[in-house]
Design a protein around this motif. Structure first.
Motif, PDB file in Angstrom:
ATOM      1  N   ALA A  24     -28.178 -51.051 -37.136  1.00  0.00           N
ATOM      2  CA  ALA A  24     -28.432 -51.790 -35.902  1.00  0.00           C
ATOM      3  C   ALA A  24     -28.929 -50.817 -34.831  1.00  0.00           C
ATOM      4  O   ALA A  24     -28.867 -49.590 -35.017  1.00  0.00           O
ATOM      5  N   PRO A  25     -29.403 -51.319 -33.687  1.00  0.00           N
ATOM      6  CA  PRO A  25     -29.877 -50.427 -32.624  1.00  0.00           C
ATOM      7  C   PRO A  25     -28.842 -49.406 -32.165  1.00  0.00           C
ATOM      8  O   PRO A  25     -29.205 -48.306 -31.728  1.00  0.00           O
ATOM      9  N   ASP A  26     -27.541 -49.745 -32.261  1.00  0.00           N
ATOM     10  CA  ASP A  26     -26.499 -48.803 -31.836  1.00  0.00           C
ATOM     11  C   ASP A  26     -26.138 -47.782 -32.909  1.00  0.00           C
ATOM     12  O   ASP A  26     -25.248 -46.952 -32.725  1.00  0.00           O
ATOM     13  N   ASP A  73     -34.329 -53.904 -35.018  1.00  0.00           N
ATOM     14  CA  ASP A  73     -34.072 -54.463 -33.694  1.00  0.00           C
ATOM     15  C   ASP A  73     -33.040 -55.593 -33.767  1.00  0.00           C
ATOM     16  O   ASP A  73     -32.601 -55.986 -34.857  1.00  0.00           O
ATOM     17  N   ASP A  74     -32.654 -56.109 -32.603  1.00  0.00           N
ATOM     18  CA  ASP A  74     -31.602 -57.124 -32.546  1.00  0.00           C
ATOM     19  C   ASP A  74     -31.988 -58.390 -33.300  1.00  0.00           C
ATOM     20  O   ASP A  74     -31.131 -59.051 -33.906  1.00  0.00           O
ATOM     21  N   GLY A  75     -33.269 -58.753 -33.256  1.00  0.00           N
ATOM     22  CA  GLY A  75     -33.713 -59.944 -33.967  1.00  0.00           C
ATOM     23  C   GLY A  75     -33.530 -59.807 -35.470  1.00  0.00           C
ATOM     24  O   GLY A  75     -33.098 -60.755 -36.145  1.00  0.00           O
ATOM     25  N   VAL A  98     -31.349 -57.809 -36.927  1.00  0.00           N
ATOM     26  CA  VAL A  98     -29.901 -57.808 -37.181  1.00  0.00           C
ATOM     27  C   VAL A  98     -29.405 -59.232 -37.367  1.00  0.00           C
ATOM     28  O   VAL A  98     -28.694 -59.552 -38.330  1.00  0.00           O
ATOM     29  N   LYS A  99     -29.773 -60.103 -36.453  1.00  0.00           N
ATOM     30  CA  LYS A  99     -29.330 -61.493 -36.515  1.00  0.00           C
ATOM     31  C   LYS A  99     -29.841 -62.182 -37.777  1.00  0.00           C
ATOM     32  O   LYS A  99     -29.105 -62.908 -38.459  1.00  0.00           O
ATOM     33  N   THR A 129     -33.743 -48.154 -38.906  1.00  0.00           N
ATOM     34  CA  THR A 129     -33.117 -48.831 -37.770  1.00  0.00           C
ATOM     35  C   THR A 129     -33.925 -50.087 -37.459  1.00  0.00           C
ATOM     36  O   THR A 129     -35.159 -50.064 -37.521  1.00  0.00           O
ATOM     37  N   LEU A 157     -21.473 -60.422 -37.862  1.00  0.00           N
ATOM     38  CA  LEU A 157     -21.599 -60.526 -36.406  1.00  0.00           C
ATOM     39  C   LEU A 157     -20.364 -61.191 -35.818  1.00  0.00           C
ATOM     40  O   LEU A 157     -19.769 -62.044 -36.433  1.00  0.00           O
ATOM     41  N   GLY A 193     -39.363 -56.009 -38.054  1.00  0.00           N
ATOM     42  CA  GLY A 193     -38.104 -55.742 -37.359  1.00  0.00           C
ATOM     43  C   GLY A 193     -37.662 -54.294 -37.382  1.00  0.00           C
ATOM     44  O   GLY A 193     -36.634 -53.944 -36.777  1.00  0.00           O
ATOM     45  N   THR A 252     -37.613 -50.400 -36.374  1.00  0.00           N
ATOM     46  CA  THR A 252     -37.982 -49.595 -35.208  1.00  0.00           C
ATOM     47  C   THR A 252     -37.929 -48.090 -35.468  1.00  0.00           C
ATOM     48  O   THR A 252     -38.410 -47.309 -34.651  1.00  0.00           O
TER      49      THR A 252
END
Length: 378
Positions: free
Chosen positions: A325-327, A289-291, A293-294, A287, A378, A307, A309
């Motif tokens: 992703a985090p979700d 983080d958002d950074g 993912v981008k 998994t 995205l 990145g 987690t």
């Protein structure tokens, strides 16, 4: 899909994988249909004169074994199925050998399990073997190694196996010969439908049209054929579902407008990325983080330990894993440079700290961008 004709679309085809379902090869109470196999051999002999290369993925071993042992209800246990496969595979290969020998065509039996497809090194070895057989003028006859495969290493059906083989041998076309005319425009429970001639993308609506398998000796159905189609389309290949009793390989390559042809309309994956995205078994996940993912999705970046987690399941270096992703949604999958335990130690840390933390380094990236396939935008 806009095409001038089926013949024009198939004009460049040279190497063809043909999957034959159990019902295409048997007659009566699970007896091999020698006349059907003889017709197939004649068809192959004629096509070889025109420069075509044919690879067969053949069902029928378990059914032949059932017939030999006078069993008419398909067993449910792995040992019983393995025993029947061992009996029937010999009968099946003898039938092919006899039919092809009439035209002095050598046959090569290849039995695979999911391990041969999932493991990159064994996958490449299988590719090299099959490529050499074809180069030598041999017709490979391929089946899953049902007599030894356990549930954990089974592909499970020859529709999906044939799609793996098509990628393995870089086939121009995969033909699935079955006992239906093609993919129909309505679900079987809703009545008689019309054959859909072309499919450029497997949508949820296409998947909803799938029926179920029925015969006691057969595995699969339209659902597994659609799974195979998705895999073929993603690699930029072509696949045709057609009635095997009403059509020959020559009919199809000659441009006969029959069955359902699947051909990608959009961008496709190269061979390695296709293996990562569609063939290799997922061994675990990380998994991010958002950074991250981008960076992965919009910048085509490699995955760095900073990145990450979290991790899921135990996996080793060289395994294909999901990137979530985090979700929890999947954004990519790729070949990891570090194991589960190693990532647990370096996640959240900068790449220049890897050597001091582990005492060694496999590189600055956990998954390099060249070994990663993005599965979400995205």
């Amino acid at each position: 899909m806009t095409v001038t004709s089926r013949k024009e679309l198939l004009a460049g085809v040279k190497r063809v994988v043909v999957k034959l379902g159990t019902r295409m090869l048997t007659t009566g109470p699970y007896t091999l249909d020698m006349a059907a196999i003889a017709r197939l051999a004649l068809d192959i002999a004629n096509l070889r004169k025109d420069g075509y290369e044919i690879v067969i993925v053949s069902s029928g071993a378990i059914a032949a074994g059932m017939g030999r042992m006078n069993i008419h209800n398909r067993p449910s246990t792995i040992p019983q199925l393995q025993a029947l496969a061992a009996i029937g595979q010999n009968l099946l290969m003898n039938a092919y050998e006899k039919a092809l020998r009439m035209y002095d065509i050598p046959l090569g039996q290849v039995l695979l399990t999911n391990d041969d497809i999932d493991n990159r090194k064994r996958y490449v070895n299988a590719h090299n073997t099959l490529d050499e057989l074809i180069r030598m003028g041999v017709v490979p006859v391929i089946n899953e190694n049902d007599s030894v495969a356990t549930e954990e290493v089974k592909v499970g059906d020859n529709d999906n196996l044939s799609s793996y083989i098509a990628s393995l041998v870089n086939a121009d076309l995969l033909i699935l010969f079955t006992d239906v005319d093609g993919l129909l425009d309505r679900h079987p429970k809703d009545g008689v439908g019309e054959v859909i001639p072309y499919v450029g993308k497997v949508t949820k609506e296409i998947e909803a049209l799938c029926g179920k398998s029925g015969d006691a000796a057969a595995v699969g159905g339209m659902y597994t054929k659609i799974e195979a189609a998705k895999r073929i389309i993603s690699a930029g290949g072509m696949m045709l579902i057609a009635h095997g009793r009403n059509n020959s390989i020559s009919d199809i390559l000659g441009g006969k407008e029959t069955g359902t042809l699947f051909k990608a309309e959009g961008p496709t994956l190269d061979a390695r990325c296709h293996w990562i995205a569609e063939i290799a078994k997922l061994r675990g996940a990380v998994t991010v983080d958002d950074g991250a993912v981008k960076a992965l999705v919009t910048k085509n970046a490699s995955l760095l330990p900073k990145g990450i987690t979290g991790t899921e399941r135990h996996f080793d270096i060289g395994d294909v894993i999901r990137v979530n992703a985090p979700d929890g949604s999947e954004i990519a999958r790729g070949v990891t440079q570090y194991s589960f335990g190693e990532i647990r130690k370096i996640m959240g840390r900068h790449s220049n700290e890897i050597d001091s933390i582990l005492g060694y380094s496999n590189g600055t990236t956990v998954i390099h961008r060249n070994d990663m396939v993005r599965t979400k935008e995205l």
